[in-house]
Design an enzyme around this catalytic site. Sequence first.
Site, PDB file in Angstrom:
ATOM      1  N   SER A 125      42.642  41.437  45.562  1.00  8.52           N
ATOM      2  CA  SER A 125      42.116  41.878  44.150  1.00  8.52           C
ATOM      3  C   SER A 125      43.025  42.617  43.382  1.00  8.52           C
ATOM      4  O   SER A 125      43.823  43.554  44.027  1.00  8.52           O
ATOM      5  CB  SER A 125      40.577  42.520  44.391  1.00  8.52           C
ATOM      6  OG  SER A 125      40.383  43.053  43.125  1.00  8.52           O
ATOM      7  N   TYR A 151      35.621  49.663  47.659  1.00  3.73           N
ATOM      8  CA  TYR A 151      36.090  48.080  47.670  1.00  3.73           C
ATOM      9  C   TYR A 151      37.568  47.904  47.569  1.00  3.73           C
ATOM     10  O   TYR A 151      38.063  47.368  48.503  1.00  3.73           O
ATOM     11  CB  TYR A 151      35.192  47.615  46.803  1.00  3.73           C
ATOM     12  CG  TYR A 151      35.509  46.166  46.487  1.00  3.73           C
ATOM     13  CD1 TYR A 151      35.634  45.299  47.288  1.00  3.73           C
ATOM     14  CD2 TYR A 151      36.320  45.754  45.013  1.00  3.73           C
ATOM     15  CE1 TYR A 151      35.995  43.860  47.115  1.00  3.73           C
ATOM     16  CE2 TYR A 151      37.136  44.736  44.902  1.00  3.73           C
ATOM     17  CZ  TYR A 151      36.609  43.553  45.771  1.00  3.73           C
ATOM     18  OH  TYR A 151      37.334  42.435  45.584  1.00  3.73           O
ATOM     19  N   LYS A 155      40.190  46.335  50.550  1.00  2.00           N
ATOM     20  CA  LYS A 155      41.058  45.135  50.364  1.00  2.00           C
ATOM     21  C   LYS A 155      42.743  45.363  50.920  1.00  2.00           C
ATOM     22  O   LYS A 155      43.317  44.866  51.678  1.00  2.00           O
ATOM     23  CB  LYS A 155      41.113  44.722  48.898  1.00  2.00           C
ATOM     24  CG  LYS A 155      39.844  44.069  48.551  1.00  2.00           C
ATOM     25  CD  LYS A 155      39.805  42.492  49.127  1.00  2.00           C
ATOM     26  CE  LYS A 155      38.572  41.603  48.782  1.00  2.00           C
ATOM     27  NZ  LYS A 155      38.365  40.465  49.214  1.00  2.00           N
TER      28      LYS A 155
END
Length: 344
Positions: A125, A151, A155
């Site tokens: 992302s 989050y 990643k």
Amino acid sequence: MKKILVTGGAGYIGSHTVVDLVLNGFQVHICDNFNNSSPKAVHAVEKILGVNIPLTKLDLKDKSAVGNMFEHGDFDGVIHFAGLKAVGESTSKPLAYYENNLLSTLNLLDACKKYNVQNFVFSSSATVYSDPAVVAYDEETTKTGKASSPYGTSKLEQEWILEDCVNGAEFPAGLRVVSLRYFNPIGAHSSSMIGEDPRGIPNNLAPFITQVMVGRREFLSVFGGDYATEDGTCIRDYIHVTDLARGHRLALEYIEKQPENSMEYINLGSGKGSSVLEVLHAFEATYGKSIPYKIVSRRPGDLPEFYAKTEKAQRLLNFKTEYSLDDMARDSWNWQKSNPNGFE
Ligand code: WQD
């Protein structure tokens, strides 16, 4: 015919990627725990394609279930979408995010090692980039080691794990990884049979707008109108989910030609920034009416402006986006109009 395991294949990006893969001669096996997706998405994909897609319902945290699936799977590659993905929620539940996202990837890698699956495309992302001083991010921008949310950090950490496995000696057949860093995916398949269907109040811009259009919400709150951008609202790089899906297939085709151990990080974006109000106006154009909105205070953690450098995707994958912002707005709206309550 190559057989690809698509984890999270019932999700928004996963389902669109499955359509692209099957149309281009890949065989697909989906696994999903349906925590944030619906089996109806898989049925819709099957209807679009006119074929049945094998499906395993499982939680990737369950190591023995993952091993079992691989034992009978005979996979040539994996595209790993599955994971928790709400930025805001990750701030209040960091442990759940690290546990779910890291453990899932570790279990998948362990199965790849045991069953000699060499090709791995990872769903990363743009959120791994967090330096506000940079605007157009290239793939080298992130070596600082921290993203702006748990989050995003999860990643980054998954990318490090993958890179270490590529550099290690545990994979008998070697490991080839492409980590795709997506910017802001919106839009839906042209059939309007699959699209984005968030649970609860949407965190992201496009589903919030279409829920206002369909009467499920009263107005859009535009988070901040006083940024140092042309119209005062934040700028992001929106990419049509159909373009994004094609990027995954190109990554698989690329990876097969790479040496035994290799890792690449590749941005998938349009390279063009659009403001929140520009996005809203694109939706108004397809709607033929104005969409109610209010400018409210800034959302904590939002950067004023970011978009992708796209040269690497062009050079390595021959990838260029084909759909415009108007196409994205039209297709998001067509999906929501045909499915006012999503898959429910
Ligand atoms: C876009 C713009 C908001 C909602 C996140 C993740 C990123 C990626 C995509 C997964 C921002 C504004 C939004 C609303 C608004 N996902 N907005 N009103 O934050 O750029 O990126 O999703 O990896 O990693 O961080 O996307 O859609 O939430 O916001 O004004 O109700 O729309 O402030 O400028 P974001 P978004």
